[in-house]
Design an enzyme around this catalytic site. Structure first.
Site, PDB file in Angstrom:
ATOM      1  CB  CYS A 187      -0.972  -0.053   1.177  1.00 16.82           C
ATOM      2  SG  CYS A 187      -2.350   1.092   1.071  1.00 16.82           S
ATOM      3  CG  HIS A 188      -0.309   4.941   1.343  1.00 18.26           C
ATOM      4  ND1 HIS A 188      -1.518   4.290   1.243  1.00 18.26           N
ATOM      5  CD2 HIS A 188      -0.476   6.131   0.732  1.00 18.26           C
ATOM      6  CE1 HIS A 188      -2.378   5.053   0.610  1.00 18.26           C
ATOM      7  NE2 HIS A 188      -1.777   6.185   0.285  1.00 18.26           N
TER       8      HIS A 188
END
Length: 177
Positions: free
Chosen positions: A106-107
């Site tokens: 994800c991030h």
């Protein structure tokens, strides 16, 4: 195998912690929650508070030498806080320099960008990080999971919670191989 899961005190997307953790346990390995401070970390489900999890190791007391692999769970706030924390960036950079595998979802690749670990590599992430990855010299792809064997260390990256099955399978394969 000792696997570090690096997290800030709050902001990790809960399922991006719990599913890889479960995969590591099922592989017979020893997951360790490493954070910037002692106590418990606060996980989230999107923007809502979720469970809390005990910190096993405080970052200032441990280096990459203490572990065999690193998992970087996402969420937005978690990797954003970690990329501003010099010991967290150094810890991540040390895994790469030591040729130990790193998995990020994800991030979480924001921390890889900050550690200057994406140059010349192909990876994926939450789509909003594509420009950051390209600007740091990496190639971004829109795939459920991307494994990059460029030296010195293998990177396993993934986009989002919906990709967790592929991410967990890839990290177990790469960490074990």
């Amino acid at each position: 195998m000792r696997v570090a899961f690096l997290m800030a005190p709050e902001g990790v997307e809960e399922i991006e912690l719990t599913e890889p953790w479960k995969a590591v346990l099922e592989a017979g390995w020893n997951p360790q929650l490493v954070s910037t401070g002692p106590g418990r970390i606060q996980a989230f489900r999107h923007l809502d508070k979720a469970g809390t999890y005990p910190v096993d190791r405080v970052l200032s007391n441990h280096t990459a030498e203490s572990f065999d692999a690193l998992v970087l769970p996402g969420g937005v706030a978690n990797p954003d806080a970690l990329r501003m924390n010099e010991p967290a960036v150094d810890f991540t950079r040390d895994f790469i320099a030591s040729a130990k595998p790193v998995a990020a979802i994800c991030h979480a690749p924001w921390l890889l960008v900050e550690a200057d670990a994406v140059r010349g590599r192909t990876l994926t992430s939450w789509p909003s990080l594509a420009t950051d990855i390209r600007n740091a010299g990496g190639t971004w792809v829109d795939e459920a999971v991307q494994v990059c064997h460029a030296q010195p260390a293998t990177l396993v990256t993934s986009r989002k919670p919906a990709d967790l099955d592929a991410f967990c399978a890839a990290l177990v394969k790469e960490f074990g191989g």
